[in-house]
Design a protein around this motif. Sequence first.
Motif, short mmCIF file in Angstrom:
data_model
loop_
_atom_site.label_atom_id
_atom_site.label_comp_id
_atom_site.label_asym_id
_atom_site.label_seq_id
_atom_site.Cartn_x
_atom_site.Cartn_y
_atom_site.Cartn_z
N ARG A 1 0.81 -1.21 0.00
CA ARG A 1 0.00 0.00 0.00
C ARG A 1 0.85 1.27 0.00
N LYS B 1 0.91 3.75 -2.99
CA LYS B 1 -0.14 4.77 -3.18
C LYS B 1 -1.17 4.46 -4.28
N LYS C 1 -2.04 -8.05 0.38
CA LYS C 1 -3.48 -8.31 0.20
C LYS C 1 -4.30 -7.05 -0.08
N HIS D 1 -1.31 -11.84 -4.97
CA HIS D 1 -1.26 -11.54 -3.53
C HIS D 1 -0.63 -12.70 -2.75
N VAL D 2 0.39 -12.35 -1.97
CA VAL D 2 1.09 -13.37 -1.18
C VAL D 2 0.74 -13.21 0.29
N GLY D 3 0.84 -14.32 1.03
CA GLY D 3 0.58 -14.25 2.46
C GLY D 3 -0.24 -15.43 2.93
N ILE E 1 5.73 -2.32 2.12
CA ILE E 1 4.88 -3.31 2.79
C ILE E 1 5.26 -3.28 4.28
N ALA F 1 2.96 -7.12 8.11
CA ALA F 1 1.95 -7.72 9.00
C ALA F 1 2.18 -9.23 9.06
N HIS G 1 1.07 -11.26 6.24
CA HIS G 1 1.90 -11.15 5.03
C HIS G 1 3.15 -12.02 5.18
N ILE H 1 12.34 -2.37 1.73
CA ILE H 1 12.46 -0.94 1.46
C ILE H 1 11.21 -0.27 2.02
N LYS I 1 9.82 3.51 4.25
CA LYS I 1 10.25 4.82 4.76
C LYS I 1 10.14 4.90 6.28
N ASP I 2 9.45 3.92 6.88
CA ASP I 2 9.27 3.93 8.33
C ASP I 2 10.27 2.96 8.99
N GLY J 1 13.88 4.42 3.53
CA GLY J 1 13.82 5.52 2.58
C GLY J 1 12.54 5.49 1.78
N ALA K 1 10.36 4.89 -1.25
CA ALA K 1 10.42 3.95 -2.38
C ALA K 1 10.56 4.67 -3.71
N THR L 1 -5.22 -15.50 12.88
CA THR L 1 -4.05 -15.31 12.01
C THR L 1 -2.94 -14.47 12.63
C1 FAD Z 1 -7.57 -12.99 8.20
C2 FAD Z 1 -6.59 -12.06 7.54
C3 FAD Z 1 -5.79 -12.55 6.52
C4 FAD Z 1 -4.86 -11.73 5.89
N1 FAD Z 1 -4.08 -12.25 4.90
C5 FAD Z 1 -3.15 -11.46 4.31
C6 FAD Z 1 -2.29 -11.97 3.30
O1 FAD Z 1 -2.39 -13.14 2.89
N2 FAD Z 1 -1.36 -11.16 2.75
C7 FAD Z 1 -1.22 -9.85 3.14
O2 FAD Z 1 -0.34 -9.16 2.59
N3 FAD Z 1 -2.02 -9.34 4.08
C8 FAD Z 1 -2.99 -10.10 4.66
N4 FAD Z 1 -3.80 -9.55 5.61
C9 FAD Z 1 -3.73 -8.07 5.85
C10 FAD Z 1 -2.59 -7.69 6.78
O3 FAD Z 1 -3.04 -7.77 8.11
C11 FAD Z 1 -2.15 -6.24 6.48
O4 FAD Z 1 -3.26 -5.39 6.60
C12 FAD Z 1 -1.53 -6.05 5.11
O5 FAD Z 1 -0.52 -7.01 4.87
C13 FAD Z 1 -0.95 -4.65 4.99
O6 FAD Z 1 -0.56 -4.41 3.66
P1 FAD Z 1 0.57 -3.35 3.33
O7 FAD Z 1 1.79 -3.69 4.08
O8 FAD Z 1 0.66 -3.27 1.85
O9 FAD Z 1 -0.08 -1.98 3.84
P2 FAD Z 1 0.21 -1.11 5.13
O10 FAD Z 1 0.15 -1.90 6.35
O11 FAD Z 1 -0.65 0.08 4.98
O12 FAD Z 1 1.72 -0.68 4.96
C14 FAD Z 1 2.22 0.22 4.03
C15 FAD Z 1 3.68 0.42 4.32
O13 FAD Z 1 4.25 1.25 3.32
C16 FAD Z 1 5.16 2.15 3.93
N5 FAD Z 1 5.27 3.32 3.04
C17 FAD Z 1 4.35 4.28 2.83
N6 FAD Z 1 4.79 5.16 1.90
C18 FAD Z 1 6.01 4.74 1.54
C19 FAD Z 1 6.99 5.23 0.63
N7 FAD Z 1 6.79 6.34 -0.11
N8 FAD Z 1 8.15 4.55 0.51
C20 FAD Z 1 8.38 3.43 1.26
N9 FAD Z 1 7.49 2.93 2.11
C21 FAD Z 1 6.32 3.57 2.26
C22 FAD Z 1 4.58 2.45 5.27
O14 FAD Z 1 5.59 2.87 6.17
C23 FAD Z 1 3.96 1.11 5.66
O15 FAD Z 1 4.88 0.32 6.40
C24 FAD Z 1 -4.74 -10.36 6.26
C25 FAD Z 1 -5.54 -9.87 7.29
C26 FAD Z 1 -6.46 -10.70 7.93
C27 FAD Z 1 -7.29 -10.13 9.04
#
Ligand code: FAD
Lengths: 317, 245
Positions: free
Chosen positions: A206, A209, A232, A245-247, A263, A266, A269, A282, A284-285, A300, A302, B13
């Motif tokens: 995510r 963006k 996801k 989608h992996v996880g 990513i 979580a 994931h 990679i 930024k947090d 940094g 992305a 999970t």
């Molecule tokens: C039952 C269940 C099953 C699930 N199964 C899965 C699964 O199989 N796979 C999965 O992935 N998730 C799964 N999830 C969801 C999981 O809990 C997380 O919500 C999800 O993995 C978060 O996705 P994300 O890391 O892309 O987004 P976020 O958690 O929103 O993270 C975004 C990250 O990007 C960073 N970031 C933002 N802007 C920038 C930038 N410009 N440069 C660098 N970094 C930046 C942020 O610091 C943050 O760490 C499941 C949830 C549940 C409840």
Amino acid sequence: MSIVVFVESSDKKVKKTSMEAVFYASKIDNNVIAVALGSAHDESQLGELGKWGATDVLLDSANKFDSGDLSLSASAISEVMKTKNAKILVLATSPFGSGLAACVAVQLNASLATNVAELPDTSSGFVVKRSIFTGKAFQNVNLTNENKVIAIKKNAVDVVENGSVINISSFSAEVDGEGKIKVKDVDMIQGDILLPEAERVVSAGRGLKGPENWGMVEELASVLKAATACSKPVSDMDWRPHHEHVGQTGIKVSPQLYIAIGISGAIQHLAGVNSSKTIVVINKDPEAPFFKEADYGIVGDAFEVVPKLIEALKANN
Amino acid sequence: MKILVCISHVPDTTSRINFIDNNQKFDTSGVQFIIGPYDDYALAKAVDLKEETGATVTVLNVGRAETEPTLRKALAIGADNAVRIDADPLDSIQVATLISNYAKGESFDMILMGRESIDYNGGVVHGLLGEMLNITSISPVMTLKLNGGSAEMTREIEGGKEQVEVAMPFIAGCQEPIAEWKIPNMRGIMTARSKPLDVIDGSAVDMHSDAGEYSLPKTKSGVKLIDPENIGELVNLLKNEAKVI
Ligand SMILES: Cc1cc2nc3c(=O)[nH]c(=O)nc-3n(C[C@H](O)[C@H](O)[C@H](O)COP(=O)(O)OP(=O)(O)OC[C@H]3O[C@@H](n4cnc5c(N)ncnc54)[C@H](O)[C@@H]3O)c2cc1C
Ligand SMILES: Nc1ncnc2c1ncn2[C@@H]1O[C@H](COP(=O)(O)O)[C@@H](O)[C@H]1O
């Protein structure tokens, strides 16, 4: 004695996981019979299995096996095992492979283990180490029946060439009927590297963006000859297709290299990627939980880091 | 039409996994148990089909009394009755045999399950059960539509998907996006209390394996941070230290 391995091909090429299954079997028994079913195989490619330890390859290319009817393919495998007096079947864990393993186990009254992560320990019994809790743990399981079906996980063994190309023989399994599944349409993803098979995976979340920003992810993947993946929420929002989608609830990957961009890491994931050999994060947090699971990290943005990484890799090629 | 949904009772999970008794036992303290996420898709699909066709939905678990709240939750989501086969689920063949013994007498038109349980990750109970009952099993299934006496499904295959047609009865191992997960509402929770939950003895089946010691994966030795101004260093490490490019 002999041991049977079920082999799958994709795009006429034997899957890497099937080569691993052949190699795994060759570490248990010298006489390794690889069995291939259906029209998706290429004969010369199958002959290459000799390099990984197969001593025979049997091919029944009847297209009735193409519909994915588990029971039908299982009957053919069971027949080979009975005629060759094989007590053990080895194959790769995959949706089809696991289902097939199940059906053969019922037909032969065998012990069954999927997601097997290492060679068996036969010092007392026949103990395999299974990956459980979606990669969060392992369990040793003793397979107590005389017949055994073992579905191995990717990278359960490091394959090394220990044989040479062999001839393959055709056979015609005595199975009844044409199967009970009618395939009406097949929709293959074109041009991509198969995610579960990929040695390198570039994955983004995510933090990117929006879908319009995936150009650099694809470019990085292409420079690395990697498959692309995502978290996801990214596929839930339709930024990327579902099959990427992996996880925990998606594809499980175990590549040599996994690069996670934007990513958070979580636990759901991580469950799909935690058996990757090397993980690069990679983000930024600096507090992102993924850094705890990473081998290499870059704190940094992305949008600045990824283009630089692409340049550096290109300069290196 | 009669639909059977098989659900596993698994750690949430987000659970941290730990073992006790010399790594012989899973530590359930502080762990919250849920309907397996894939099984939740199967249940949601069954409830959708019930609304569409008036089917009856039976939900089943092989487990001990502690799984009954999970079965009640499935009743609250919309299943009509529940069955618990009383046994410790130790091996997928044992679980499938118990389900098969029960299902033989019931002539279900379809049996929906998850593609895999997220505790022991066998991915095999649907295949085992299909072979035991001599009915077709398909997994993982992403869409399912009834069409007279058969069903059209989308099956995920490595590298793509297929449209397939299978006659009833059949078994499907479900995954998203087959249906939307359902949350029980107040009325559901109230009516669930009075819906039947039968317990069947599950003691007498042969075991095919003997489960032993648990272990945890090796933990990472710690991340090496690289200065974003010096990306060449990462390329160098990937090439010469990790040897992955
Ligand atoms: C039952 C269940 C099953 C699930 N199964 C899965 C699964 O199989 N796979 C999965 O992935 N998730 C799964 N999830 C969801 C999981 O809990 C997380 O919500 C999800 O993995 C978060 O996705 P994300 O890391 O892309 O987004 P976020 O958690 O929103 O993270 C975004 C990250 O990007 C960073 N970031 C933002 N802007 C920038 C930038 N410009 N440069 C660098 N970094 C930046 C942020 O610091 C943050 O760490 C499941 C949830 C549940 C409840
Ligand atoms: N103890 C159990 N009771 C009922 N159903 C189960 C049980 N274990 C597994 N299942 C079902 O079988 C599917 C596949 O499980 P598995 O083969 O263990 O990965 C799960 O998604 C459930 O639908």
